[in-house]
Design an enzyme around this catalytic site. Sequence first.
Site, PDB file in Angstrom:
ATOM      1  N   GLU A  55      40.483  26.288  34.510  1.00 31.78           N
ATOM      2  CA  GLU A  55      39.806  27.465  33.968  1.00 31.78           C
ATOM      3  C   GLU A  55      38.852  27.095  32.824  1.00 31.78           C
ATOM      4  O   GLU A  55      37.749  27.607  32.755  1.00 31.78           O
ATOM      5  CB  GLU A  55      40.878  28.457  33.469  1.00 31.78           C
ATOM      6  CG  GLU A  55      40.349  29.699  32.788  1.00 31.78           C
ATOM      7  CD  GLU A  55      39.841  30.748  33.765  1.00 31.78           C
ATOM      8  OE1 GLU A  55      40.067  30.565  34.971  1.00 31.78           O
ATOM      9  OE2 GLU A  55      39.218  31.721  33.317  1.00 31.78           O
ATOM     10  N   ASP A  56      39.272  26.179  31.964  1.00 30.88           N
ATOM     11  CA  ASP A  56      38.527  25.945  30.720  1.00 30.88           C
ATOM     12  C   ASP A  56      37.696  24.664  30.681  1.00 30.88           C
ATOM     13  O   ASP A  56      36.938  24.462  29.743  1.00 30.88           O
ATOM     14  CB  ASP A  56      39.504  25.908  29.523  1.00 30.88           C
ATOM     15  CG  ASP A  56      40.216  27.247  29.327  1.00 30.88           C
ATOM     16  OD1 ASP A  56      39.753  28.234  29.923  1.00 30.88           O
ATOM     17  OD2 ASP A  56      41.211  27.283  28.596  1.00 30.88           O
TER      18      ASP A  56
END
Length: 759
Positions: free
Chosen positions: A104-105
């Site tokens: 996600e990051d």
Amino acid sequence: MPKPATAHKTASSSTHANPLAADSLLPADRDDSALSLRLKHYLKSEDITQIWEAYRYADQAHQGVVRKTGEPYISHPVSVACILADMHMDLPTIMAALLHDVVEDTDISTDDIKEKFGQQVAELVDGVTKLDKIEFQSASVAQAENFRKMLLAMSQDVRVILVKLADRLHNMQTLEAMRPDKQKLIAKETLDIYAPIANRLGLNEIYQELEDLSFKYIHPMRYNAIANAVKAARGNRKEVVSKILESIKHQLVGMKIEAEVSGREKHLYSIYKKMSGKTTAFSQIYDIYGFRVVVKDLVGCYVTLGALHGLYKPITSKFKDYIAIPKANGYQSLHTTLLGPFGTPIEVQIRSAEMHNIAAAGVAAHWLYKSSDAQLTALQQKTHQWLQRLLEIQSDSADSLDFLEHLKIDLFPDEVYVFTPKGKILALPKGATAVDFAYAVHSGIGNSCVAVRINQDLAPLRTELHNGDHVEIITGSLAKPNPAWLNYVVTGRARAHIRHYLKSQHSTESAHLGERMLNQALRAMHIEPDQITEAHWQKLIRDYGLKKKSEILTDIGLGKRQNVMVAHQLLAMGEILEESPEGGIGKFLGKIFRKPSKPLDTITIRGSEGMAVQFAPCCRPIPGDPILGFINKDKGLVVHTHDCPAIRKFRLDPEKWLDVEWEPDSEHLYKANLNLTVANQPGMLAKIASGIADAGSNIDNVSVEESDGSSYTNLYFTVQVKNRIHLAELMRGLRKIPDVVRINRSKGNPATHDGKSVS
Ligand code: MN
């Protein structure tokens, strides 16, 4: 000074090369050593080595990122892993916990994770990443319920939702660092969505902590008030609690029951809920003393119950046997309320050690139990196998099947959850398509839908929807439901609306035709249709036992009633006869059934009547052909050509037929039959088919006579043409094809067109 820098680099690379020195790798951070301690409790050192690899990978990926709390980002995934390690979760889950924010990051993809740590870890990380992407917008109770189901349905593997819950728990534990408005938003979502999921899965401790933390940020003042009241009351209670505890222990020892007895307190949010729900005072809730007795086995539970009921009088109305009938989340215990010394109510929970573990860890209890089992990891790979194990743990209970059923419904629902453009969540049955969605939103949208955008991409209406899809229906003002939709809708609602629409279309067509037929019969009796009053119609509707005039007209159009008979019945009512120029029913009867003094009006065939008018398949009339209409009881008005052999015997009996004629300039396409004799050689069929297409016609059906070995073959086509001129042009074109020996339109010999060879 270059020397320290070099030294630092060497140290770091040597740690990577030596996985056995796992603990020494860790920064002197509290969380990381805490994780190490937890893992050693239940995992093999090879497993722990793999976990540190995941740790280093995640640490590298989040390098330089700092949390709002000021700590390096890696402290978050490590804390999440700690929560899951307390639940004795398996190796892939702990690795996934450490890697859960990487995709996600950062730039790392699921494929990278798969390559490095294997499919299972990658799937878990991917599952958590997908959950992170969907956003909860609406706050209504029903929508929250749907959102929870959507999360569970999307998780597929229950370990995904466990990682997500641990993630949320740590975010709540560190919420202090966020802006106050964000705090409230996240706390509200936690209370609406995540705490109920934890409760549903039987994760009691996580559930209570999530609720208390949410409560703290949503209502800080009330939270503090209750927390302080509990703190103060605890001191006052101390003496009473220890006195009761002593007498319970004494009683059990006397009965030779081995047990652990402890006092327990309600969590703050449950006190708050009780206070606000029933407007009960704090003292009333808190003055109930809670105890828990954990014994060895199930039998011990009932023996203990008997022993305690011998000690203090039970309040019988408060007794609950959750062992015989477990709660839906698998919770088992005996609950009893006793009348203690000085009349204080005492709530006691009695359970076995197994039940206690399930009560604390819920679905995760499985890992707590069998973590030494060598086959465990394989068993855990599939959630349904895991559920099977859970069922075994529960096998003492008569209702364990019921429990499994409940859990299955939530984890593998037969439903999909999708978003409307406004962010509302709709639950549809699995297999539902865009058309089902359209009708679920509104029947008007269903009736006028033409296309759909799923997650921004245009897709056909038959597209099956998946969990979390954003669906937007495109409507057209002229669009109409299509009978073909019935092949792929799965909801009763969509099916009913489409059927209703088609049926009403059909009966509108039939009613229209019926009205024309009735007017024709009336005019033949020298009655203008507008001479029939509303009163006449009402009487006729009553006589027939129907509700609407249109039903009678539809019946006429469908041939279920004869136009002449209905006309006669309307006239027989009297008033009309006096107004009519000739009067007298006897006279009329003669006219109606023998020789109409005025010829019947002709009914015009437009080709757009749909089901109300059928073109006989024996002769297949097309505009330009002289035609006759017959009313058939089942099929309605059937149109034949004048010379169709099938109607030869009726032709002399004009009472049975209606005069019909073609509407000039109809653009409708009609079917016609063609017989061709062609030289028996390859490619002939293709040549003829393209000849038909060149003439602007379509092929509706084709059959080929079985070859008898001769050099010629017969082909039978049903083609679509506008009229006789169009058909003549088509035939002229086909004749020009070399090797077409003979071509003619066939009428009145349906046997040549049912696909069989003709002798
Ligand atoms: Mn996270």
